[in-house]
Structure formats: structure tokens, C-alpha cells
Motif scaffolding. Structure first.
Motif, short mmCIF file in Angstrom:
data_model
loop_
_atom_site.label_atom_id
_atom_site.label_comp_id
_atom_site.label_asym_id
_atom_site.label_seq_id
_atom_site.Cartn_x
_atom_site.Cartn_y
_atom_site.Cartn_z
N ILE A 213 0.86 -1.17 0.00
CA ILE A 213 0.00 0.00 0.00
C ILE A 213 0.90 1.23 0.00
O ILE A 213 1.76 1.39 0.88
CB ILE A 213 -0.93 0.03 1.23
N TYR A 214 0.72 2.10 -0.98
CA TYR A 214 1.57 3.27 -1.13
C TYR A 214 0.86 4.52 -0.59
O TYR A 214 -0.36 4.67 -0.73
CB TYR A 214 1.96 3.47 -2.60
N HIS A 215 1.66 5.40 0.00
CA HIS A 215 1.11 6.63 0.58
C HIS A 215 1.36 7.85 -0.29
O HIS A 215 0.58 8.80 -0.23
CB HIS A 215 1.71 6.86 1.97
N ILE A 232 9.14 2.53 3.40
CA ILE A 232 10.19 2.22 2.46
C ILE A 232 10.00 3.05 1.20
O ILE A 232 8.90 3.11 0.64
CB ILE A 232 10.20 0.72 2.09
N ILE A 233 11.08 3.71 0.76
CA ILE A 233 11.05 4.49 -0.46
C ILE A 233 11.58 3.63 -1.61
O ILE A 233 12.61 2.98 -1.48
CB ILE A 233 11.89 5.77 -0.34
N PHE A 234 10.87 3.65 -2.73
CA PHE A 234 11.29 2.95 -3.94
C PHE A 234 11.36 3.95 -5.08
O PHE A 234 10.62 4.94 -5.10
CB PHE A 234 10.28 1.86 -4.33
N TRP A 235 12.24 3.71 -6.05
CA TRP A 235 12.13 4.39 -7.33
C TRP A 235 11.75 3.36 -8.38
O TRP A 235 12.05 2.17 -8.25
CB TRP A 235 13.41 5.13 -7.71
N ILE A 236 11.03 3.82 -9.39
CA ILE A 236 10.44 2.92 -10.38
C ILE A 236 11.28 2.92 -11.65
O ILE A 236 11.53 3.98 -12.23
CB ILE A 236 8.99 3.34 -10.71
N ASP A 237 11.73 1.74 -12.05
CA ASP A 237 12.39 1.57 -13.34
C ASP A 237 11.29 1.58 -14.40
O ASP A 237 10.57 0.60 -14.57
CB ASP A 237 13.16 0.26 -13.36
N CYS A 238 11.15 2.71 -15.10
CA CYS A 238 10.02 2.89 -16.00
C CYS A 238 10.12 2.04 -17.27
O CYS A 238 9.16 1.99 -18.05
CB CYS A 238 9.86 4.37 -16.36
N SER A 239 11.25 1.42 -17.52
CA SER A 239 11.37 0.53 -18.68
C SER A 239 10.81 -0.85 -18.38
O SER A 239 10.38 -1.57 -19.29
CB SER A 239 12.83 0.41 -19.12
N SER A 240 10.81 -1.24 -17.11
CA SER A 240 10.32 -2.56 -16.73
C SER A 240 9.22 -2.51 -15.68
O SER A 240 8.61 -3.54 -15.37
CB SER A 240 11.47 -3.41 -16.20
N PHE A 241 8.99 -1.31 -15.11
CA PHE A 241 8.03 -1.11 -14.01
C PHE A 241 8.41 -1.91 -12.77
O PHE A 241 7.55 -2.28 -11.96
CB PHE A 241 6.60 -1.44 -14.45
N SER A 247 15.63 3.03 0.40
CA SER A 247 15.70 3.45 1.80
C SER A 247 15.46 2.25 2.69
O SER A 247 14.86 1.25 2.27
CB SER A 247 14.66 4.54 2.10
N PRO A 248 15.90 2.33 3.96
CA PRO A 248 15.58 1.25 4.90
C PRO A 248 14.13 1.32 5.35
O PRO A 248 13.41 2.28 5.05
CB PRO A 248 16.54 1.52 6.06
#
Length: 377
Positions: A213-215, A232-241, A247-248
Motif C-alpha cells: 500500500i503506497y502513501h 520504504i522508499i522505492f524508485w520505479i524503473d520505467c522501462s520494466s516497471f 531506503s531502509p
């Protein structure tokens, strides 16, 4: 008309002044290519409108500003969605009445009809004005674009969008553009799920359709970042989603989390409501500001933002310098609570309601009833 300096190779000030007549040209005599290829690219929408309002010749030099980009997305069952751009501007009088260099912010949405809507900075609700009254004429103000945001609107008239309204289930929208991948619309829904659609395609697909669940979602350093409910922070690889963890674990599931960029760093603001000890029926606000220490990869609590303040709005979170704007205080978090603007101070955890801090501008007008116009050109 004004004159534009052609430049000199140096020398003392007296020599430069003597050469001024030979090394200056009238603005009207500047090459047309200079206006079109260089100067016009430095002007925002309202700068161009102001430029075109000077005279017929100047109006012929630069074309009208292009309307804010909008994209129509067709989804299942013949439904249409319109991606609309909204901008936040800094306003300042052309001729300030005092030595202060402070300004105000205003949120404006440009519709497909080339008309403008004035929106509340925090909630995106339309602000109505009585006309005629005091008029906010952008031609008499310095206008600088600060931020741009996007909303998705629903249409039931076959995509003509003569009438439309925002989608209720969409929390936040991010437009990501890449030369090779094209334009993608990321939507964070109120159910905490993340969906994406390429411009020109019909359907939204779910990104990482697991149990996360994303905020919040933000475009930061050319990448799309999200934070989930565990922090937890993620970045999205937009070529593969695919989601890449950056982040921890924070592990504070009970708090709402917001992503804010400030001075090149990414912060997480945690907010939750609590009952006060004095009156259990009254809700208080507790806010924490955190960032990841890059060396230790651990979360650090930030207690002093200095002159900086954070604004948590419906479609965009951003930071400002309190010294640059009227009515704001540094080291504070501004958000909407119960339909009112609240200010949370990190100095003492005090919460105050500060209504009308965004509108009207008390230092610019004497009346609370204000209309605003743009130039017809």
C-alpha cells in the motif's frame, strides 16, 4: 522604447559610457530570430502575455503562448479521462511599495477553453470571485512559475470535455516523460495502489500488484519515487516497471507519509492525528520529518528546517523559503485539516489555523472580494 546593450570588451566605466550610443540598439531593432529562438524561451506564459500587450509590433513578433498541455485518455466502456496541468506561480508587484522582496503564491488551472480557474493551493477547490471588484491583473505583477501538477478529470460527453469533474478515487498524478519511453501517467489511487498508462494507450496497468500500500508519489531527480505505508522508499524503473528499494524500513504503519523535495534532498513527512490529553474529543496533530543519511543508510529525524517550510497539498508537496513570502514561518509544515489551513511548528509542536494565508493577499488588497484576469492577448 528601451535599449539593449550589445556588450563591450572591457575598459573603465567612463569609456563604456562614452561608447554606449554606438554599442546599443533599440529593442525594436533586435533580430526577429533573437526574439523567437532565445528570448521567448526564457519567458513564461504571463511574461509572453505582458510582452504582447505592449504594442501591435511586439504582438506580431511572438505568437500567443501555447495552451497548457492536456491529454485525453480513453479507458474501458467508452469512458474518457483528461489529464490537466495546473501551475503554482509566485506573484510580486512590478513596483513594490517598500524594500521588501517578498511575494505570494497562487494556483491556476488553464482549461481547454483557454480560460483560467483559480484553485485553493491545498485542496484544489475552485475559488470564486465577485466581478467587478478589486481585480488582480497579471500584467501589473511579476509572475514566476514555481511548480506544475496534474489532475485526471472524468468526462461523460464522449471526450469533448465540455463538462468534466475530477476522479474521486485518484489521490495523486505524476507525468513522466522519457525520449525513448514516451509519456507515462502514474496514478496513486486512494486504495493505495499504483497504476500507470502510456499516453496513447487505453488501459491503466497496476504497478507491483502485490500487497503493498503506497502513501505518496513524487517526480524527483528525473525518476518516479513512491513511499509505502511501512516507510520504504522505492524508485520505479520505467522501462520494466520494477521497484528498486532506496531506503531502509521506517515501520510506522499508523502514520500518513508524504514525500517532499527540498534543496536537492528527499524528505518523508509523517503525519497522524491524536487525541489531546485535555480534551479527548479534540484531535491534535503529530508530525515528524525524516531523511535518509546516505553514509549510514539510516533514518535521521529532522527537527530544524531553518528558514524552509513544507506545504502538503492535495496534488503536490513542496518547500519554500519563508523569507521570500508573506505570512509564512520557517521550520513549519502547512497542510489542510478539517477544511482549514493548519500550521505545525517543528519548534514546539504547536498547531495553529492560519486561514487565508494563500488568498486573499492582505498586503496587496484592502478587500477580501478579489477577482483576477489575464490579458486578452
Amino acid at each position: 522604447m528601451g535599449r539593449a546593450a550589445a556588450g563591450t570588451n572591457g575598459g573603465d566605466l567612463k569609456k563604456k559610457c562614452l561608447m554606449m550610443d554606438e554599442n546599443t540598439v533599440e529593442w525594436l531593432n533586435l533580430p526577429r530570430e533573437l526574439w523567437l529562438d532565445i528570448i521567448s524561451k526564457k519567458l513564461n506564459t504571463f511574461d509572453i502575455l505582458r510582452f504582447r500587450s505592449v504594442c501591435t509590433l511586439w504582438r506580431s513578433i511572438l505568437p500567443p503562448p501555447f495552451p497548457s498541455p492536456s491529454h485525453t485518455l480513453r479507458i474501458q466502456d467508452g469512458k474518457f479521462l483528461l489529464l490537466t496541468e495546473t501551475k503554482i506561480y509566485r506573484l510580486q508587484p512590478l513596483l513594490p511599495t517598500c524594500s521588501s522582496n517578498k511575494g505570494w503564491i497562487i494556483k491556476v488551472e488553464k482549461l481547454k477553453s483557454d480560460k483560467f480557474r483559480h484553485l485553493d493551493v491545498l485542496t484544489n477547490t475552485q475559488i470564486s470571485h465577485t466581478f467587478p471588484s478589486n481585480v488582480l491583473d497579471f500584467m501589473n505583477l511579476r509572475v514566476r512559475e514555481l511548480f506544475q501538477t496534474y489532475t485526471l478529470n472524468f468526462s461523460s460527453d464522449g471526450g469533448k470535455f465540455n463538462t468534466f469533474e475530477p476522479l474521486d478515487d485518484v489521490y495523486k498524478v505524476v507525468l513522466f516523460s522519457d525520449e525513448g519511453l514516451g509519456q507515462m501517467v502514474f496514478t496513486l489511487r486512494k486504495d493505495g495502489k499504483l497504476r500507470v498508462s502510456n499516453i496513447g494507450y487505453n488501459n491503466f496497468i497496476i504497478v507491483d500488484d502485490g500487497n503493498r500500500i503506497y502513501h505518496d508519489i513524487i517526480l524527483y531527480m528525473g525518476k518516479v519515487y513512491v513511499v509505502d505505508k511501512s516507510g520504504i522508499i522505492f524508485w520505479i524503473d520505467c522501462s520494466s516497471f520494477k521497484l528498486v528499494q532506496s531506503s531502509p524500513l521506517l515501520n510506522n504503519d499508523g502514520k500518513s507519509k508524504y514525500l517532499v523535495e527540498s534543496s536537492g534532498s528527499l524528505f518523508v513527512v509523517e503525519l497522524y492525528f491524536k487525541r489531546t490529553r485535555v480534551n479527548t474529543r479534540k484531535l491534535g496533530i503529530d508530525i515528524s520529518v525524516l531523511k535518509v543519511d546516505e553514509e549510514s543508510n539510516r533514518w535521521l529525524r529532522v527537527t530544524d528546517l531553518g528558514d524552509v517550510l513544507f506545504v502538503l497539498s492535495k496534488d503536490l508537496n513542496f518547500s519554500l523559503s519563508a523569507n521570500d513570502y508573506y505570512g509564512f514561518e520557517g521550520n513549519c509544515i502547512y497542510s489542510s485539516a478539517k477544511g482549514r489551513t493548519s500550521r505545525f511548528s517543528l519548534n514546539n509542536s504547536e498547531v495553529k489555523f492560519v486561514d487565508h494565508i494563500f488568498w486573499p493577499f492582505p498586503t496587496l488588497f484592502n478587500s477580501d472580494s478579489v477577482s483576477f484576469i489575464s490579458n486578452k492577448y
